[in-house]
Design a protein around this motif. Sequence first.
Motif, PDB file in Angstrom:
ATOM      1  N   ASP A  61      79.043  81.529 114.232  1.00 48.75           N
ATOM      2  CA  ASP A  61      77.986  81.013 112.687  1.00 48.75           C
ATOM      3  C   ASP A  61      78.385  79.873 112.235  1.00 48.75           C
ATOM      4  O   ASP A  61      77.026  79.631 111.468  1.00 48.75           O
ATOM      5  CB  ASP A  61      78.707  82.379 112.262  1.00 48.75           C
ATOM      6  CG  ASP A  61      78.391  83.975 112.362  1.00 48.75           C
ATOM      7  OD1 ASP A  61      77.338  84.123 113.378  1.00 48.75           O
ATOM      8  OD2 ASP A  61      79.403  84.730 112.761  1.00 48.75           O
ATOM      9  N   MET A  62      79.223  79.530 112.501  1.00 52.62           N
ATOM     10  CA  MET A  62      79.123  77.572 112.101  1.00 52.62           C
ATOM     11  C   MET A  62      80.395  76.909 112.701  1.00 52.62           C
ATOM     12  O   MET A  62      81.200  77.425 113.432  1.00 52.62           O
ATOM     13  CB  MET A  62      79.779  78.041 110.835  1.00 52.62           C
ATOM     14  CG  MET A  62      80.640  76.699 110.033  1.00 52.62           C
ATOM     15  SD  MET A  62      81.552  77.124 108.660  1.00 52.62           S
ATOM     16  CE  MET A  62      81.019  77.988 107.703  1.00 52.62           C
ATOM     17  N   LEU A  63      79.572  76.077 112.903  1.00 53.94           N
ATOM     18  CA  LEU A  63      80.248  74.671 113.177  1.00 53.94           C
ATOM     19  C   LEU A  63      80.609  74.119 112.558  1.00 53.94           C
ATOM     20  O   LEU A  63      79.997  73.058 111.430  1.00 53.94           O
ATOM     21  CB  LEU A  63      79.716  73.703 113.872  1.00 53.94           C
ATOM     22  CG  LEU A  63      80.028  72.368 115.334  1.00 53.94           C
ATOM     23  CD1 LEU A  63      80.740  72.893 116.074  1.00 53.94           C
ATOM     24  CD2 LEU A  63      78.527  72.105 115.827  1.00 53.94           C
ATOM     25  N   PHE A  64      82.429  73.963 112.173  1.00 57.50           N
ATOM     26  CA  PHE A  64      82.527  72.833 110.910  1.00 57.50           C
ATOM     27  C   PHE A  64      82.670  71.987 111.749  1.00 57.50           C
ATOM     28  O   PHE A  64      83.792  71.352 112.690  1.00 57.50           O
ATOM     29  CB  PHE A  64      83.761  73.707 109.911  1.00 57.50           C
ATOM     30  CG  PHE A  64      84.972  73.024 109.843  1.00 57.50           C
ATOM     31  CD1 PHE A  64      84.443  72.191 108.406  1.00 57.50           C
ATOM     32  CD2 PHE A  64      85.564  72.685 109.946  1.00 57.50           C
ATOM     33  CE1 PHE A  64      84.982  71.975 107.778  1.00 57.50           C
ATOM     34  CE2 PHE A  64      87.031  71.659 108.983  1.00 57.50           C
ATOM     35  CZ  PHE A  64      86.897  71.422 107.648  1.00 57.50           C
ATOM     36  N   LYS A  97      68.477  79.047 115.987  1.00 51.30           N
ATOM     37  CA  LYS A  97      69.664  79.536 115.585  1.00 51.30           C
ATOM     38  C   LYS A  97      69.900  79.396 114.197  1.00 51.30           C
ATOM     39  O   LYS A  97      70.088  78.937 113.896  1.00 51.30           O
ATOM     40  CB  LYS A  97      70.661  78.861 117.052  1.00 51.30           C
ATOM     41  CG  LYS A  97      72.154  79.677 116.699  1.00 51.30           C
ATOM     42  CD  LYS A  97      73.094  79.474 118.228  1.00 51.30           C
ATOM     43  CE  LYS A  97      74.982  80.389 117.575  1.00 51.30           C
ATOM     44  NZ  LYS A  97      74.816  81.016 117.004  1.00 51.30           N
ATOM     45  N   ASN A  98      71.298  80.323 114.156  1.00 50.20           N
ATOM     46  CA  ASN A  98      71.162  80.697 112.471  1.00 50.20           C
ATOM     47  C   ASN A  98      72.624  80.097 112.530  1.00 50.20           C
ATOM     48  O   ASN A  98      73.157  80.864 112.837  1.00 50.20           O
ATOM     49  CB  ASN A  98      71.012  81.673 112.030  1.00 50.20           C
ATOM     50  CG  ASN A  98      71.650  82.671 110.276  1.00 50.20           C
ATOM     51  OD1 ASN A  98      71.365  81.071 109.695  1.00 50.20           O
ATOM     52  ND2 ASN A  98      71.882  83.534 109.863  1.00 50.20           N
ATOM     53  N   ILE A  99      72.453  78.868 112.730  1.00 47.43           N
ATOM     54  CA  ILE A  99      74.093  78.354 112.738  1.00 47.43           C
ATOM     55  C   ILE A  99      74.419  77.669 111.728  1.00 47.43           C
ATOM     56  O   ILE A  99      73.325  76.975 111.166  1.00 47.43           O
ATOM     57  CB  ILE A  99      74.751  77.719 113.973  1.00 47.43           C
ATOM     58  CG1 ILE A  99      75.544  76.963 114.301  1.00 47.43           C
ATOM     59  CG2 ILE A  99      73.369  76.368 114.115  1.00 47.43           C
ATOM     60  CD1 ILE A  99      75.532  76.119 115.203  1.00 47.43           C
ATOM     61  N   GLU A 100      75.161  77.613 110.820  1.00 47.52           N
ATOM     62  CA  GLU A 100      75.490  76.551 110.204  1.00 47.52           C
ATOM     63  C   GLU A 100      76.087  75.370 110.151  1.00 47.52           C
ATOM     64  O   GLU A 100      77.461  75.570 110.781  1.00 47.52           O
ATOM     65  CB  GLU A 100      76.336  77.449 108.679  1.00 47.52           C
ATOM     66  CG  GLU A 100      76.331  78.227 108.142  1.00 47.52           C
ATOM     67  CD  GLU A 100      77.274  78.738 107.149  1.00 47.52           C
ATOM     68  OE1 GLU A 100      77.104  78.375 106.007  1.00 47.52           O
ATOM     69  OE2 GLU A 100      77.339  80.045 107.297  1.00 47.52           O
ATOM     70  N   LEU A 101      75.745  74.319 109.963  1.00 45.70           N
ATOM     71  CA  LEU A 101      76.573  72.828 110.066  1.00 45.70           C
ATOM     72  C   LEU A 101      77.208  72.260 108.859  1.00 45.70           C
ATOM     73  O   LEU A 101      76.318  71.756 108.185  1.00 45.70           O
ATOM     74  CB  LEU A 101      75.649  72.445 110.819  1.00 45.70           C
ATOM     75  CG  LEU A 101      74.590  72.961 111.747  1.00 45.70           C
ATOM     76  CD1 LEU A 101      73.676  71.923 112.135  1.00 45.70           C
ATOM     77  CD2 LEU A 101      75.460  72.761 113.163  1.00 45.70           C
TER      78      LEU A 101
END
Length: 133
Positions: A61-64, A97-101
């Motif tokens: 969901d998130m790439l930190f 894609k619903n991804i938070e960067l």
Amino acid sequence: MKKVVIAGSAKLQNEVNKWLEVFEKKNYKILDYPKKIEELKFMELYPNIHTEFLENITKTDMLFLMNEDKNGIVGYIGYEVYAELLFGLSQKLIYNKNIELVILKKPNKEVGCYEEIDLWLKLGWIKLYEDEI
């Protein structure tokens, strides 16, 4: 439960451990993070570790981006980590894609990808950590 992949320099294991603890306390499921590979086994282990890392970016969901200071450079981003961020951005832009960067901090102008990061922040494609979490 929100899933996170932590990207950054595997040479910064103290910082990796700090961020693992931060996300665990926030009840994130950590899919992957930078792992130091023993030098003698690097060529043997790296291909699978890298492939699995990229696969986990497609599931998160998130790439930190843990772009801690390194080698005297504020907000250091190495080429491999930049490629991982670009892979996450490609998932977002091409495949919806619903991804938070999220990146920890804006890099110094000495960082090779500074202009791209600056543009992506302005476009809202990526966010700074303090703005997002």
